[in-house]
Write an enzyme that holds these catalytic residues in place. Structure first.
Site, short mmCIF file in Angstrom:
data_model
loop_
_atom_site.label_atom_id
_atom_site.label_comp_id
_atom_site.label_asym_id
_atom_site.label_seq_id
_atom_site.Cartn_x
_atom_site.Cartn_y
_atom_site.Cartn_z
N GLY A 28 0.86 -1.10 0.02
CA GLY A 28 -0.03 0.03 -0.03
C GLY A 28 0.84 1.40 0.13
N THR A 30 1.42 3.61 2.04
CA THR A 30 2.15 4.22 3.16
C THR A 30 3.17 3.48 3.51
OG1 THR A 30 -0.19 4.84 4.07
CG2 THR A 30 1.56 5.01 5.44
N GLY A 83 0.48 -0.80 6.24
CA GLY A 83 -0.70 0.06 6.47
C GLY A 83 -1.99 -0.79 6.81
N ASP A 85 -6.59 -0.33 6.17
CA ASP A 85 -7.59 0.62 5.81
C ASP A 85 -8.55 1.08 6.56
OD1 ASP A 85 -7.10 -0.04 3.07
OD2 ASP A 85 -7.56 -2.15 3.51
N GLU A 104 0.31 -10.57 3.43
CA GLU A 104 0.35 -9.50 4.62
C GLU A 104 0.24 -10.27 5.97
OE1 GLU A 104 -0.87 -5.26 2.56
OE2 GLU A 104 -2.56 -6.64 3.51
C1 5RP Z 1 -2.90 -3.58 1.28
C2 5RP Z 1 -3.18 -3.15 2.52
C3 5RP Z 1 -2.95 -1.67 2.71
O1 5RP Z 1 -2.22 -1.56 3.92
C4 5RP Z 1 -4.13 -0.83 2.92
O2 5RP Z 1 -4.98 -0.84 1.92
C5 5RP Z 1 -3.80 0.78 3.21
O3 5RP Z 1 -2.97 1.28 2.11
P1 5RP Z 1 -2.58 2.87 2.13
O4 5RP Z 1 -1.77 3.05 2.92
O5 5RP Z 1 -2.37 3.24 0.39
O6 5RP Z 1 -3.99 3.62 2.42
O7 5RP Z 1 -3.97 -3.69 3.08
O8 5RP Z 1 -3.52 -4.92 0.75
#
Ligand code: 5RP
Length: 232
Positions: A28, A30, A83, A85, A104
């Protein structure tokens, strides 16, 4: 979240990294900033090895010059930085917005410590405003979708909307790095996360769901001024 706020969170996470660590590299935007900062620290002499949780994170790590180790060669992962959501109570997370939840979770679960890096907008009282990603085997995915619906209703969700994730072109199914499909399950609220997690895990065809429970022990919230470090 502005790039600056993401960077504040990523930079604060970097202070937990020590020489000699094997690190789970999250996915992601971040997590990618964290990987890029890690690359700069490696340029300055830091000795670490990374285990990427997605093909994209692997590319970012290679570009940033972070040494990688094949996941099958790893015997110990000291720290994973990733990161999320949504971050709910007791640091229960929704993850999988980028479709990398299976890898993950495997890596976070194998780590001594998972640090989650987010901005304030990801902090919620009750998880579920963000649709819960559920990764499923391609075989029988229509049957599996019905079972997911039943499980969510049985766990108290009213009228969950289950949508198969598509590629950006909108015509072909999105396929994860592991070759699976994803259903995004909009429930508006997931008050009983443990019950939902165990019901989803019990469905044949569900490879993994995006509820990360009892995995993150530190959440770093990036702000314009710096970063707040929350610990359980
Ligand atoms: C990917 C994830 C990411 O960590 C999540 O979507 C957050 O992403 P971002 O840092 O772009 O907001 O779980 O599978």
């Amino acid at each position: 979240m502005s790039i600056n706020v993401k960077e504040q969170a990523a930079r604060a996470a970097l202070s937990y990294v020590e020489d000699g660590m094997t690190l789970g590299l999250g996915s992601g935007s971040t997590a990618e900033i964290f990987i890029e900062l890690l690359g700069l620290a490696v340029d300055d002499g830091l000795k670490v090895r990374g285990v990427p949780t997605s093909k994209r994170s692997e590319e970012v790590a290679l570009e940033a010059g972070v040494p990688l180790i094949d996941v099958e060669q790893v015997d110990h992962i000291h720290l994973t930085v990733d990161g999320a959501d949504e971050v709910g109570s007791e640091f229960a997370l929704i993850k999988g917005g980028g479709g990398c939840l299976l890898r993950e979770k495997i890596i976070a679960n194998a780590s001594d410590l998972m640090i989650c890096i987010v901005d304030e907008s990801k902090l919620v009282e009750v998880l579920g405003a963000y649709p819960l990603p559920v990764e499923v085997d391609q075989f029988g995915f229509t049957i599996t979708a019905k079972k997911i619906f039943d499980a969510l209703v049985a766990a108290g969700s009213e009228d969950p909307q289950i949508v198969q994730r598509m590629k950006k072109n909108g015509r072909e199914p999105f396929v994860t790095d592991g070759g699976n499909y994803i259903f995004d399950c909009a429930c508006s609220a997931l008050p009983r996360v443990r019950q939902i997690a165990s019901r989803l895990s019990a469905i044949p065809g569900v490879v993994e769901h995006g509820l990360f429970i009892d995995l993150a022990r530190i959440v770093i919230v990036g702000t314009e001024e710096g970063a707040d470090i929350l610990e359980l």
